[in-house]
Design a protein around this motif. Structure first.
Motif, PDB file in Angstrom:
ATOM      1  N   ALA A  28       0.837  -1.200   0.000  1.00  0.00           N
ATOM      2  CA  ALA A  28       0.000   0.000   0.000  1.00  0.00           C
ATOM      3  C   ALA A  28       0.871   1.248   0.000  1.00  0.00           C
ATOM      4  O   ALA A  28       0.580   2.216  -0.704  1.00  0.00           O
ATOM      5  CB  ALA A  28      -0.936  -0.004   1.203  1.00  0.00           C
ATOM      6  N   GLY A  29       1.946   1.225   0.761  1.00  0.00           N
ATOM      7  CA  GLY A  29       2.857   2.364   0.792  1.00  0.00           C
ATOM      8  C   GLY A  29       3.544   2.558  -0.545  1.00  0.00           C
ATOM      9  O   GLY A  29       3.719   3.693  -1.014  1.00  0.00           O
ATOM     10  N   ASP A  30       3.942   1.456  -1.167  1.00  0.00           N
ATOM     11  CA  ASP A  30       4.561   1.530  -2.492  1.00  0.00           C
ATOM     12  C   ASP A  30       3.584   2.112  -3.511  1.00  0.00           C
ATOM     13  O   ASP A  30       3.960   2.929  -4.355  1.00  0.00           O
ATOM     14  CB  ASP A  30       5.019   0.152  -2.955  1.00  0.00           C
ATOM     15  N   ALA A  40       1.650   6.582  -6.875  1.00  0.00           N
ATOM     16  CA  ALA A  40       0.580   7.488  -7.276  1.00  0.00           C
ATOM     17  C   ALA A  40       1.035   8.943  -7.235  1.00  0.00           C
ATOM     18  O   ALA A  40       0.550   9.776  -8.005  1.00  0.00           O
ATOM     19  CB  ALA A  40      -0.642   7.290  -6.378  1.00  0.00           C
ATOM     20  N   ALA A  41       1.975   9.250  -6.359  1.00  0.00           N
ATOM     21  CA  ALA A  41       2.474  10.617  -6.225  1.00  0.00           C
ATOM     22  C   ALA A  41       3.717  10.875  -7.080  1.00  0.00           C
ATOM     23  O   ALA A  41       4.286  11.962  -7.033  1.00  0.00           O
ATOM     24  CB  ALA A  41       2.796  10.899  -4.759  1.00  0.00           C
ATOM     25  N   SER A  42       4.123   9.902  -7.866  1.00  0.00           N
ATOM     26  CA  SER A  42       5.342  10.020  -8.660  1.00  0.00           C
ATOM     27  C   SER A  42       5.225  11.140  -9.697  1.00  0.00           C
ATOM     28  O   SER A  42       4.171  11.312 -10.326  1.00  0.00           O
ATOM     29  CB  SER A  42       5.630   8.699  -9.390  1.00  0.00           C
ATOM     30  N   ARG A  76       0.226   3.999 -14.001  1.00  0.00           N
ATOM     31  CA  ARG A  76       0.160   2.576 -13.612  1.00  0.00           C
ATOM     32  C   ARG A  76      -0.425   2.439 -12.210  1.00  0.00           C
ATOM     33  O   ARG A  76      -1.191   1.511 -11.927  1.00  0.00           O
ATOM     34  CB  ARG A  76       1.536   1.942 -13.689  1.00  0.00           C
ATOM     35  N   ALA A  77      -0.062   3.358 -11.335  1.00  0.00           N
ATOM     36  CA  ALA A  77      -0.628   3.346  -9.982  1.00  0.00           C
ATOM     37  C   ALA A  77      -2.134   3.608 -10.033  1.00  0.00           C
ATOM     38  O   ALA A  77      -2.903   2.987  -9.292  1.00  0.00           O
ATOM     39  CB  ALA A  77       0.069   4.377  -9.100  1.00  0.00           C
ATOM     40  N   ALA A  78      -2.564   4.519 -10.901  1.00  0.00           N
ATOM     41  CA  ALA A  78      -3.996   4.809 -11.037  1.00  0.00           C
ATOM     42  C   ALA A  78      -4.767   3.566 -11.469  1.00  0.00           C
ATOM     43  O   ALA A  78      -5.848   3.275 -10.953  1.00  0.00           O
ATOM     44  CB  ALA A  78      -4.218   5.951 -12.029  1.00  0.00           C
TER      45      ALA A  78
END
Length: 76
Positions: free
Chosen positions: A4-6, A11-13, A21-23
């Motif tokens: 979850a932290g990763d 997502a904030a990258s 990809r996080a989205a």
């Protein structure tokens, strides 16, 4: 670090490829969580209207999306 932290970090990258990809991963996670909890609510006797109210959608929308699915809770 946790998954979850990763995912939150991704997502904030500032790199759009990583952020997008996080989205996608978050969307899939949200869909899986919704399916699980709709099944849970139905097993607890909730009506489609109660579920719709909790999801802030119409009864018709939630019924159309979930009524034909095979529940994931209780499957072996």
């Amino acid at each position: 670090m946790t998954e979850a932290g990763d995912l939150a970090d991704a997502a904030a990258s500032p790199d759009p490829r990583i952020g997008l990809r996080a989205a996608v991963a978050l969307r899939r996670l949200a869909d899986a969580l919704e399916n699980l909890q709709v099944d849970n609510a139905r097993l607890h006797g909730w009506s489609w209207q109660e579920i719709a109210d909790a999801l802030d959608v119409t009864r018709q929308a939630v019924h159309k999306k979930h009524a034909g699915r095979t529940p994931v809770i209780g499957e072996q």
